[in-house]
Design a protein around this motif. Structure first.
Motif, PDB file in Angstrom:
ATOM      1  N   LEU A 214       4.504  60.873 -22.235  1.00 28.87           N
ATOM      2  CA  LEU A 214       4.606  60.429 -20.843  1.00 28.87           C
ATOM      3  C   LEU A 214       3.876  59.104 -20.650  1.00 28.87           C
ATOM      4  N   PRO A 215       4.538  58.067 -20.130  1.00 29.96           N
ATOM      5  CA  PRO A 215       3.854  56.795 -19.871  1.00 29.96           C
ATOM      6  C   PRO A 215       2.708  56.986 -18.884  1.00 29.96           C
ATOM      7  N   THR A 216       1.602  56.311 -19.105  1.00 28.32           N
ATOM      8  CA  THR A 216       0.434  56.466 -18.231  1.00 28.32           C
ATOM      9  C   THR A 216       0.736  56.058 -16.793  1.00 28.32           C
ATOM     10  N   ARG A 217       1.685  55.136 -16.627  1.00 26.92           N
ATOM     11  CA  ARG A 217       2.020  54.648 -15.288  1.00 26.92           C
ATOM     12  C   ARG A 217       2.625  55.749 -14.422  1.00 26.92           C
ATOM     13  N   LYS A 218       3.129  56.803 -15.051  1.00 28.11           N
ATOM     14  CA  LYS A 218       3.723  57.914 -14.310  1.00 28.11           C
ATOM     15  C   LYS A 218       2.671  58.793 -13.634  1.00 28.11           C
ATOM     16  N   ILE A 219       1.416  58.629 -14.042  1.00 27.06           N
ATOM     17  CA  ILE A 219       0.343  59.451 -13.495  1.00 27.06           C
ATOM     18  C   ILE A 219      -0.158  58.850 -12.186  1.00 27.06           C
ATOM     19  N   SER A 220      -0.216  59.679 -11.154  1.00 26.34           N
ATOM     20  CA  SER A 220      -0.741  59.224  -9.869  1.00 26.34           C
ATOM     21  C   SER A 220      -2.197  58.799 -10.020  1.00 26.34           C
ATOM     22  N   GLY A 221      -2.525  57.589  -9.572  1.00 28.74           N
ATOM     23  CA  GLY A 221      -3.885  57.060  -9.708  1.00 28.74           C
ATOM     24  C   GLY A 221      -3.982  55.946 -10.729  1.00 28.74           C
ATOM     25  N   ILE A 222      -2.988  55.831 -11.598  1.00 24.89           N
ATOM     26  CA  ILE A 222      -2.945  54.726 -12.563  1.00 24.89           C
ATOM     27  C   ILE A 222      -1.921  53.716 -12.061  1.00 24.89           C
ATOM     28  N   GLY A 223      -2.419  52.617 -11.479  1.00 24.58           N
ATOM     29  CA  GLY A 223      -1.552  51.588 -10.919  1.00 24.58           C
ATOM     30  C   GLY A 223      -1.262  50.477 -11.908  1.00 24.58           C
ATOM     31  N   LYS A 224      -0.738  49.378 -11.388  1.00 25.33           N
ATOM     32  CA  LYS A 224      -0.344  48.260 -12.250  1.00 25.33           C
ATOM     33  C   LYS A 224      -1.536  47.628 -12.957  1.00 25.33           C
ATOM     34  N   VAL A 225      -2.661  47.481 -12.239  1.00 28.44           N
ATOM     35  CA  VAL A 225      -3.849  46.863 -12.830  1.00 28.44           C
ATOM     36  C   VAL A 225      -4.394  47.726 -13.967  1.00 28.44           C
ATOM     37  N   SER A 226      -4.532  49.029 -13.691  1.00 30.07           N
ATOM     38  CA  SER A 226      -5.033  49.943 -14.729  1.00 30.07           C
ATOM     39  C   SER A 226      -4.084  50.002 -15.911  1.00 30.07           C
ATOM     40  N   GLU A 227      -2.789  49.976 -15.630  1.00 31.96           N
ATOM     41  CA  GLU A 227      -1.792  50.006 -16.693  1.00 31.96           C
ATOM     42  C   GLU A 227      -1.933  48.782 -17.602  1.00 31.96           C
ATOM     43  N   THR A 228      -2.128  47.594 -17.012  1.00 33.72           N
ATOM     44  CA  THR A 228      -2.267  46.359 -17.789  1.00 33.72           C
ATOM     45  C   THR A 228      -3.501  46.404 -18.680  1.00 33.72           C
ATOM     46  N   MET A 229      -4.597  46.917 -18.120  1.00 31.06           N
ATOM     47  CA  MET A 229      -5.841  47.013 -18.896  1.00 31.06           C
ATOM     48  C   MET A 229      -5.691  48.011 -20.038  1.00 31.06           C
ATOM     49  N   LEU A 230      -5.052  49.135 -19.787  1.00 26.00           N
ATOM     50  CA  LEU A 230      -4.859  50.143 -20.831  1.00 26.00           C
ATOM     51  C   LEU A 230      -3.906  49.638 -21.907  1.00 26.00           C
ATOM     52  N   ASN A 231      -2.861  48.907 -21.494  1.00 26.99           N
ATOM     53  CA  ASN A 231      -1.925  48.336 -22.480  1.00 26.99           C
ATOM     54  C   ASN A 231      -2.639  47.384 -23.429  1.00 26.99           C
ATOM     55  N   ALA A 232      -3.622  46.637 -22.910  1.00 25.96           N
ATOM     56  CA  ALA A 232      -4.386  45.701 -23.754  1.00 25.96           C
ATOM     57  C   ALA A 232      -5.168  46.437 -24.840  1.00 25.96           C
ATOM     58  N   LEU A 233      -5.427  47.723 -24.604  1.00 21.39           N
ATOM     59  CA  LEU A 233      -6.142  48.542 -25.582  1.00 21.39           C
ATOM     60  C   LEU A 233      -5.192  49.346 -26.461  1.00 21.39           C
ATOM     61  N   GLY A 234      -3.880  49.093 -26.288  1.00 16.89           N
ATOM     62  CA  GLY A 234      -2.900  49.827 -27.067  1.00 16.89           C
ATOM     63  C   GLY A 234      -2.570  51.187 -26.497  1.00 16.89           C
ATOM     64  N   VAL A 235      -2.902  51.382 -25.226  1.00 19.98           N
ATOM     65  CA  VAL A 235      -2.639  52.666 -24.565  1.00 19.98           C
ATOM     66  C   VAL A 235      -1.405  52.525 -23.677  1.00 19.98           C
ATOM     67  N   TYR A 236      -0.346  53.221 -24.052  1.00 19.20           N
ATOM     68  CA  TYR A 236       0.905  53.189 -23.284  1.00 19.20           C
ATOM     69  C   TYR A 236       1.310  54.585 -22.801  1.00 19.20           C
ATOM     70  N   THR A 237       0.967  55.591 -23.585  1.00 20.58           N
ATOM     71  CA  THR A 237       1.334  56.960 -23.238  1.00 20.58           C
ATOM     72  C   THR A 237       0.075  57.813 -23.078  1.00 20.58           C
ATOM     73  N   CYS A 238       0.262  59.027 -22.569  1.00 20.95           N
ATOM     74  CA  CYS A 238      -0.877  59.930 -22.400  1.00 20.95           C
ATOM     75  C   CYS A 238      -1.464  60.342 -23.757  1.00 20.95           C
ATOM     76  N   LYS A 239      -0.627  60.385 -24.773  1.00 24.75           N
ATOM     77  CA  LYS A 239      -1.122  60.667 -26.127  1.00 24.75           C
ATOM     78  C   LYS A 239      -2.060  59.560 -26.585  1.00 24.75           C
ATOM     79  N   ASP A 240      -1.727  58.302 -26.238  1.00 21.41           N
ATOM     80  CA  ASP A 240      -2.572  57.166 -26.620  1.00 21.41           C
ATOM     81  C   ASP A 240      -3.954  57.256 -25.976  1.00 21.41           C
ATOM     82  N   LEU A 241      -4.032  57.834 -24.798  1.00 15.71           N
ATOM     83  CA  LEU A 241      -5.342  57.993 -24.137  1.00 15.71           C
ATOM     84  C   LEU A 241      -6.295  58.776 -25.025  1.00 15.71           C
ATOM     85  N   TYR A 242      -5.775  59.827 -25.651  1.00 14.26           N
ATOM     86  CA  TYR A 242      -6.615  60.649 -26.513  1.00 14.26           C
ATOM     87  C   TYR A 242      -6.947  59.926 -27.816  1.00 14.26           C
ATOM     88  N   GLU A 243      -5.951  59.243 -28.381  1.00 17.57           N
ATOM     89  CA  GLU A 243      -6.177  58.578 -29.666  1.00 17.57           C
ATOM     90  C   GLU A 243      -7.122  57.382 -29.541  1.00 17.57           C
TER      91      GLU A 243
END
Length: 221
Positions: free
Chosen positions: A161-190
């Motif tokens: 599931l893309p992180t952007r689909k989660i309520s509370g993760i907006g465009k700014v948070s999505e951009t910051m997480l993408n810079a860390l290689g985080v695109y999906t909820c699985k990436d959050l854990y890894e």
């Protein structure tokens, strides 16, 4: 949660009562005509027409029981095709009887919303509010989606599931997480080691709850 959004705790009291509901109580009069019409009745059909339909069916049933002679005329009253309130003809409608399952129950709720307001609704059925919110967007418009309440099903759903689909993760948070290689909820854990050092404890714990599919199960009034 907003003008057009709500969370419902749906599993306990409602279903304890639902198993005792009759078919009539689980039946909804659904108009086939889309939107409002200047020539057809726009009244609440379930408030005015449904009781008349029940009375009509009982009348036909009682009449058939009292018919002892072959070929005897049926004296049951005919159902009026005109609304007693507005005087306009009833629209074409169906009588839809919903079952006992959670999916049937939510379908019934959505049907009642549409018949009462003329507006369609989407719904998500899930073990917690976070997942229910995601599910409500899954089959828009005018649809619903259900996640069964077991760990394997939840983890399978949340993994890609893309992180952007989660309520509370907006465009700014999505951009910051993408810079860390985080695109999906699985990436959050890894990428949890980076997230632990770069974010506050509150944000880090929030991310970990997301990637494990954990959300609130309490609905505040």
């Amino acid at each position: 949660m907003s003008l057009d959004e709500a969370y419902l705790e749906y599993w306990t009291e409602h279903f304890e009562k639902r198993v005792h509901l009759s078919e009539y109580e689980r039946t909804v009069v659904c108009r086939k005509t889309d939107g409002c019409s200047k020539t057809l009745c726009n009244c609440d059909l379930n408030l005015k027409l449904k009781p008349l339909l029940l009375q009509h069916e009982l009348s036909k049933h009682n009449s058939s029981l009292s018919s002892d002679t072959a070929g005897e005329t049926d004296h049951s009253e005919k159902l009026s095709t005109t609304c007693l309130l507005c005087g306009r003809p009833y629209p074409v409608y169906d009588l839809v009887t919903f079952g006992m399952s959670p999916d049937d129950s939510v379908n019934e709720m959505r049907a009642k919303i549409e018949q009462k307001t003329g507006l369609t609704a989407s719904a998500g059925i899930a073990p917690n509010t976070m997942l229910a919110k995601v599910c409500s967007d899954k089959n828009k418009p005018n649809g619903q989606y259900r996640i069964l309440p077991d760990r394997d099903t939840v983890m399978e759903f949340i993994t890609d599931l893309p992180t952007r689909k989660i309520s509370g993760i907006g465009k700014v948070s999505e951009t910051m997480l993408n810079a860390l290689g985080v695109y999906t909820c699985k990436d959050l854990y890894e990428q949890r080691a980076f997230l632990y050092h770069l974010y506050s404890p509150i944000s880090f714990n929030y991310f970990m709850r997301i990637c494990l599919g954990i959300g609130s199960t309490f609905v505040e009034r």
